[in-house]
Design a protein around this motif. Structure first.
Motif, PDB file in Angstrom:
ATOM      1  N   ASN A 262       0.588  -1.094   0.053  1.00 25.38           N
ATOM      2  CA  ASN A 262      -0.208  -0.051   0.072  1.00 25.38           C
ATOM      3  C   ASN A 262       0.888   1.290   0.035  1.00 25.38           C
ATOM      4  OD1 ASN A 262      -2.332  -1.428   0.079  1.00 25.38           O
ATOM      5  ND2 ASN A 262      -2.554  -1.630   2.241  1.00 25.38           N
ATOM      6  N   SER A 263       2.159   1.091   0.718  1.00 28.70           N
ATOM      7  CA  SER A 263       3.022   2.243   0.624  1.00 28.70           C
ATOM      8  C   SER A 263       3.845   2.433  -0.657  1.00 28.70           C
ATOM      9  CB  SER A 263       3.957   2.375   1.947  1.00 28.70           C
ATOM     10  OG  SER A 263       4.822   1.213   1.774  1.00 28.70           O
ATOM     11  N   THR A 264       3.921   1.436  -1.462  1.00 31.91           N
ATOM     12  CA  THR A 264       4.934   1.670  -2.524  1.00 31.91           C
ATOM     13  C   THR A 264       4.160   1.606  -3.898  1.00 31.91           C
ATOM     14  OG1 THR A 264       5.618  -0.851  -2.387  1.00 31.91           O
ATOM     15  CG2 THR A 264       6.819   0.891  -1.104  1.00 31.91           C
ATOM     16  N   GLN A 265       2.816   1.059  -3.821  1.00 30.38           N
ATOM     17  CA  GLN A 265       2.359   0.569  -5.217  1.00 30.38           C
ATOM     18  C   GLN A 265       0.840   1.254  -4.993  1.00 30.38           C
ATOM     19  OE1 GLN A 265       2.321  -3.370  -5.481  1.00 30.38           O
ATOM     20  NE2 GLN A 265       4.501  -3.729  -5.604  1.00 30.38           N
ATOM     21  N   PRO A 266       0.540   1.952  -6.256  1.00 28.74           N
ATOM     22  CA  PRO A 266      -0.910   2.590  -6.460  1.00 28.74           C
ATOM     23  C   PRO A 266      -2.029   1.642  -6.620  1.00 28.74           C
ATOM     24  CG  PRO A 266       0.237   2.998  -8.474  1.00 28.74           C
ATOM     25  CD  PRO A 266       1.034   2.129  -7.621  1.00 28.74           C
ATOM     26  N   TYR A 267      -2.277   0.627  -5.727  1.00 29.12           N
ATOM     27  CA  TYR A 267      -3.289  -0.489  -5.702  1.00 29.12           C
ATOM     28  C   TYR A 267      -4.804   0.193  -5.802  1.00 29.12           C
ATOM     29  CZ  TYR A 267      -0.549  -4.421  -6.752  1.00 29.12           C
ATOM     30  OH  TYR A 267       0.434  -5.284  -7.433  1.00 29.12           O
ATOM     31  N   HIS A 268      -4.937   1.426  -5.073  1.00 24.40           N
ATOM     32  CA  HIS A 268      -6.321   1.952  -4.913  1.00 24.40           C
ATOM     33  C   HIS A 268      -6.600   2.663  -6.357  1.00 24.40           C
ATOM     34  CE1 HIS A 268      -6.736   0.692  -0.851  1.00 24.40           C
ATOM     35  NE2 HIS A 268      -5.302   1.184  -0.559  1.00 24.40           N
ATOM     36  N   ALA A 269      -5.698   2.917  -7.276  1.00 23.09           N
ATOM     37  CA  ALA A 269      -5.949   3.468  -8.485  1.00 23.09           C
ATOM     38  C   ALA A 269      -6.531   2.494  -9.519  1.00 23.09           C
ATOM     39  CB  ALA A 269      -4.602   4.438  -9.035  1.00 23.09           C
ATOM     40  N   ARG A 270      -6.953   3.102 -10.458  1.00 22.24           N
ATOM     41  CA  ARG A 270      -7.401   2.181 -11.604  1.00 22.24           C
ATOM     42  C   ARG A 270      -6.163   1.667 -12.434  1.00 22.24           C
ATOM     43  NH1 ARG A 270     -12.293   5.213 -14.760  1.00 22.24           N
ATOM     44  NH2 ARG A 270     -11.232   6.992 -13.895  1.00 22.24           N
ATOM     45  N   THR A 271      -5.782   0.623 -11.949  1.00 26.33           N
ATOM     46  CA  THR A 271      -4.404   0.185 -12.459  1.00 26.33           C
ATOM     47  C   THR A 271      -4.495  -1.167 -12.673  1.00 26.33           C
ATOM     48  OG1 THR A 271      -2.011   0.197 -12.437  1.00 26.33           O
ATOM     49  CG2 THR A 271      -3.239  -0.030 -10.422  1.00 26.33           C
ATOM     50  N   CYS A 272      -3.384  -1.937 -13.346  1.00 27.83           N
ATOM     51  CA  CYS A 272      -3.465  -3.508 -13.664  1.00 27.83           C
ATOM     52  C   CYS A 272      -2.221  -4.133 -13.130  1.00 27.83           C
ATOM     53  CB  CYS A 272      -3.613  -3.895 -14.963  1.00 27.83           C
ATOM     54  SG  CYS A 272      -5.639  -4.087 -15.195  1.00 27.83           S
ATOM     55  N   GLY A 273      -1.578  -3.463 -11.879  1.00 29.06           N
ATOM     56  CA  GLY A 273      -0.468  -3.818 -11.382  1.00 29.06           C
ATOM     57  C   GLY A 273       0.898  -3.784 -12.115  1.00 29.06           C
ATOM     58  N   SER A 274       1.948  -4.428 -12.085  1.00 33.05           N
ATOM     59  CA  SER A 274       3.206  -4.145 -12.583  1.00 33.05           C
ATOM     60  C   SER A 274       3.029  -4.169 -14.287  1.00 33.05           C
ATOM     61  CB  SER A 274       4.183  -5.251 -12.410  1.00 33.05           C
ATOM     62  OG  SER A 274       4.645  -4.901 -11.171  1.00 33.05           O
ATOM     63  N   THR A 275       3.417  -3.370 -15.079  1.00 33.49           N
ATOM     64  CA  THR A 275       3.068  -3.496 -16.344  1.00 33.49           C
ATOM     65  C   THR A 275       4.003  -4.256 -17.023  1.00 33.49           C
ATOM     66  OG1 THR A 275       2.229  -1.100 -16.204  1.00 33.49           O
ATOM     67  CG2 THR A 275       2.692  -1.617 -18.480  1.00 33.49           C
ATOM     68  N   PHE A 276       5.374  -4.073 -16.934  1.00 31.87           N
ATOM     69  CA  PHE A 276       6.586  -5.067 -17.428  1.00 31.87           C
ATOM     70  C   PHE A 276       7.172  -5.695 -16.810  1.00 31.87           C
ATOM     71  CE2 PHE A 276       6.146  -0.565 -19.480  1.00 31.87           C
ATOM     72  CZ  PHE A 276       5.618  -0.952 -20.651  1.00 31.87           C
ATOM     73  N   THR A 277       7.521  -6.865 -17.034  1.00 34.69           N
ATOM     74  CA  THR A 277       8.460  -7.748 -16.450  1.00 34.69           C
ATOM     75  C   THR A 277       9.756  -7.193 -16.193  1.00 34.69           C
ATOM     76  OG1 THR A 277       9.242  -9.073 -18.344  1.00 34.69           O
ATOM     77  CG2 THR A 277       7.214  -9.839 -17.384  1.00 34.69           C
ATOM     78  N   ASN A 278      10.624  -7.827 -15.353  1.00 34.09           N
ATOM     79  CA  ASN A 278      12.028  -7.381 -14.919  1.00 34.09           C
ATOM     80  C   ASN A 278      13.075  -8.056 -15.749  1.00 34.09           C
ATOM     81  OD1 ASN A 278      11.370  -5.556 -12.794  1.00 34.09           O
ATOM     82  ND2 ASN A 278      11.154  -7.154 -11.175  1.00 34.09           N
ATOM     83  N   PRO A 279      13.640  -7.074 -16.804  1.00 37.84           N
ATOM     84  CA  PRO A 279      14.713  -7.875 -17.396  1.00 37.84           C
ATOM     85  C   PRO A 279      15.810  -8.487 -16.706  1.00 37.84           C
ATOM     86  CG  PRO A 279      15.041  -5.313 -17.716  1.00 37.84           C
ATOM     87  CD  PRO A 279      13.708  -5.707 -16.797  1.00 37.84           C
ATOM     88  N   SER A 280      16.503  -9.293 -17.221  1.00 39.75           N
ATOM     89  CA  SER A 280      17.612  -9.904 -16.543  1.00 39.75           C
ATOM     90  C   SER A 280      18.686  -8.827 -16.199  1.00 39.75           C
ATOM     91  CB  SER A 280      18.478 -10.872 -17.315  1.00 39.75           C
ATOM     92  OG  SER A 280      19.449 -11.496 -16.746  1.00 39.75           O
ATOM     93  N   GLY A 281      19.103  -8.654 -15.088  1.00 42.14           N
ATOM     94  CA  GLY A 281      20.061  -7.684 -14.640  1.00 42.14           C
ATOM     95  C   GLY A 281      19.478  -6.356 -14.196  1.00 42.14           C
ATOM     96  N   ASP A 282      18.144  -6.079 -14.142  1.00 41.14           N
ATOM     97  CA  ASP A 282      17.799  -4.719 -13.861  1.00 41.14           C
ATOM     98  C   ASP A 282      16.363  -4.948 -13.226  1.00 41.14           C
ATOM     99  OD1 ASP A 282      17.636  -1.813 -13.171  1.00 41.14           O
ATOM    100  OD2 ASP A 282      18.946  -1.552 -14.879  1.00 41.14           O
ATOM    101  N   LYS A 283      15.732  -3.797 -12.926  1.00 44.71           N
ATOM    102  CA  LYS A 283      14.481  -3.563 -12.524  1.00 44.71           C
ATOM    103  C   LYS A 283      13.636  -2.764 -13.747  1.00 44.71           C
ATOM    104  CE  LYS A 283      14.575  -5.912  -8.670  1.00 44.71           C
ATOM    105  NZ  LYS A 283      13.768  -7.300  -8.257  1.00 44.71           N
ATOM    106  N   ALA A 284      12.504  -3.140 -13.969  1.00 41.11           N
ATOM    107  CA  ALA A 284      11.609  -2.263 -15.043  1.00 41.11           C
ATOM    108  C   ALA A 284      11.526  -0.884 -14.449  1.00 41.11           C
ATOM    109  CB  ALA A 284      10.319  -3.024 -15.224  1.00 41.11           C
ATOM    110  N   TRP A 285      10.988  -0.701 -13.000  1.00 38.08           N
ATOM    111  CA  TRP A 285      10.796   0.629 -12.625  1.00 38.08           C
ATOM    112  C   TRP A 285      12.059   1.476 -12.747  1.00 38.08           C
ATOM    113  CZ3 TRP A 285      13.418   2.827  -8.627  1.00 38.08           C
ATOM    114  CH2 TRP A 285      14.240   1.918  -7.944  1.00 38.08           C
ATOM    115  N   ASN A 286      13.267   0.762 -12.388  1.00 38.33           N
ATOM    116  CA  ASN A 286      14.504   1.641 -12.476  1.00 38.33           C
ATOM    117  C   ASN A 286      14.719   1.939 -13.906  1.00 38.33           C
ATOM    118  OD1 ASN A 286      16.963   2.925 -11.422  1.00 38.33           O
ATOM    119  ND2 ASN A 286      17.884   0.939 -12.441  1.00 38.33           N
ATOM    120  N   LEU A 287      14.600   1.159 -14.897  1.00 32.73           N
ATOM    121  CA  LEU A 287      14.790   1.635 -16.291  1.00 32.73           C
ATOM    122  C   LEU A 287      13.757   2.768 -16.748  1.00 32.73           C
ATOM    123  CD1 LEU A 287      15.469  -2.065 -17.763  1.00 32.73           C
ATOM    124  CD2 LEU A 287      17.157  -0.120 -17.183  1.00 32.73           C
ATOM    125  N   ILE A 288      12.643   2.584 -16.118  1.00 34.48           N
ATOM    126  CA  ILE A 288      11.532   3.500 -16.774  1.00 34.48           C
ATOM    127  C   ILE A 288      11.756   4.782 -16.167  1.00 34.48           C
ATOM    128  CG2 ILE A 288       9.289   3.906 -16.522  1.00 34.48           C
ATOM    129  CD1 ILE A 288       8.549   1.078 -16.659  1.00 34.48           C
TER     130      ILE A 288
END
Length: 306
Positions: free
Chosen positions: A210-236
């Motif tokens: 609840n403190s790190t993800q906007p689950y109370h919004a109209r969203t569908c969770g993580s959009t992209f899988t994490n590529p090998s060696g990094d995190k999707a959110w970091n690259l975005i």
């Protein structure tokens, strides 16, 4: 020409023709199903599969928590498994859950029985059927870590029991054919764990979520899988996409691997935004992000970037 709904076998469940799927997804967007079918129970679903006309496309959806339905909608029959498929039973140290059972409900049921090992399910939105198909995971565990076997139906209604090993699990994926339907799952739990300790772990998971993800919004969770060696959110984030908008579709500022519908966004807006994020990440880091959200239906005015 007869409508498809008039050509379908008689069932005890309900058929609905030309029905919007938007209310059934967390994004609240998307086009119609040619026919929407709610099976009355497993036997009803088997009867439908065994007797439907050849060549009729069938798509199964769950809670819609990881689903983007395109504006063009879906041809054929869309099946949604509801309450008759949501039964949860406990057999010693095993949890048997229907495909329509909510992940969080399965975790809660195990907690009350003093069975550990399934707390991670409380951090996964959606239902058990979808969780198995994509090997959903959260907080260090995945479905493959706890699954014993799955009961599935093939395209003509034959029933099979498939072991966890034969599901062909990998990161956010399985090898279950797309036209096979998960009906039930059996999980191995850990007995002898105090319910209060399990509850404490689940509260921690919920608090972090609840403190790190906007689950109370109209969203569908993580959009992209994490590529090998990094995190999707970091690259975005490095690509400068945090807060990026197309219409009323926006990249979350709380967690930039989440896309949001902040108003009256369309599924086209959301998919175009996702493709723009993929393009910018590729340009800035060289990584090619893969969609984790399942996009289904006919494409309308969406250009994929490569």
């Amino acid at each position: 020409m007869n409508k498809l709904i008039d050509q379908l076998p008689k069932v005890r469940g309900q058929y609905y023709g030309d029905t919007s799927l938007a209310p059934l997804t967390w994004f609240k967007v998307g086009g119609p199903a040619e026919v929407l079918y709610y099976p009355a129970d497993e036997k009803d679903l088997i009867c439908f599969l065994a007797n439907k006309p050849n060549g009729v496309p069938v798509t199964v959806i769950g809670l819609g928590s990881n689903l983007l339905v395109r504006s063009g909608g879906l041809d054929g029959v869309v099946i949604r498994l509801r309450k008759p498929f949501a039964k949860i039973t406990i057999n010693d140290d095993k949890i048997i859950a229907g495909a329509g059972a909510l992940d969080v409900t399965v975790a809660a049921k195990a907690q009350k029985a003093g069975l550990g090992g399934l707390e991670f399910l409380s951090g996964i939105p959606g239902s058990i059927g979808g969780a198995l198909r994509m090997n959903a995971g959260a907080y260090g565990k995945e479905v493959c870590d706890a699954l014993i076997s799955a009961q599935v139906l093939d395209p003509v209604g034959n029933v099979y029991i498939i072991s966890s090993e034969d599901m062909g699990f990998s990161y956010r994926n399985s090898k279950l054919p797309v036209d096979w339907i998960v009906i039930q799952a059996t999980f191995q739990a850990k007995p002898g764990v105090e319910a209060k300790n399990i509850a404490k772990r689940m509260r921690k998971i919920q608090s972090v979520r609840n403190s790190t993800q906007p689950y109370h919004a109209r969203t569908c969770g993580s959009t992209f899988t994490n590529p090998s060696g990094d995190k999707a959110w970091n690259l975005i984030n490095k690509a400068g996409c945090c807060g990026l908008r197309i219409g009323n579709a926006m990249v979350s500022e709380l967690h930039c691997n989440f896309l949001l519908n902040i108003g009256n966004a369309t599924s086209d807006d959301i998919e175009r935004l996702g493709e723009e994020v993929r393009f910018r990440v590729k340009e800035t880091s060289g990584f090619e992000l893969d969609w984790e959200i399942h996009r289904i239906g006919k494409i309308v005015n969406v250009r994929e970037e490569t």
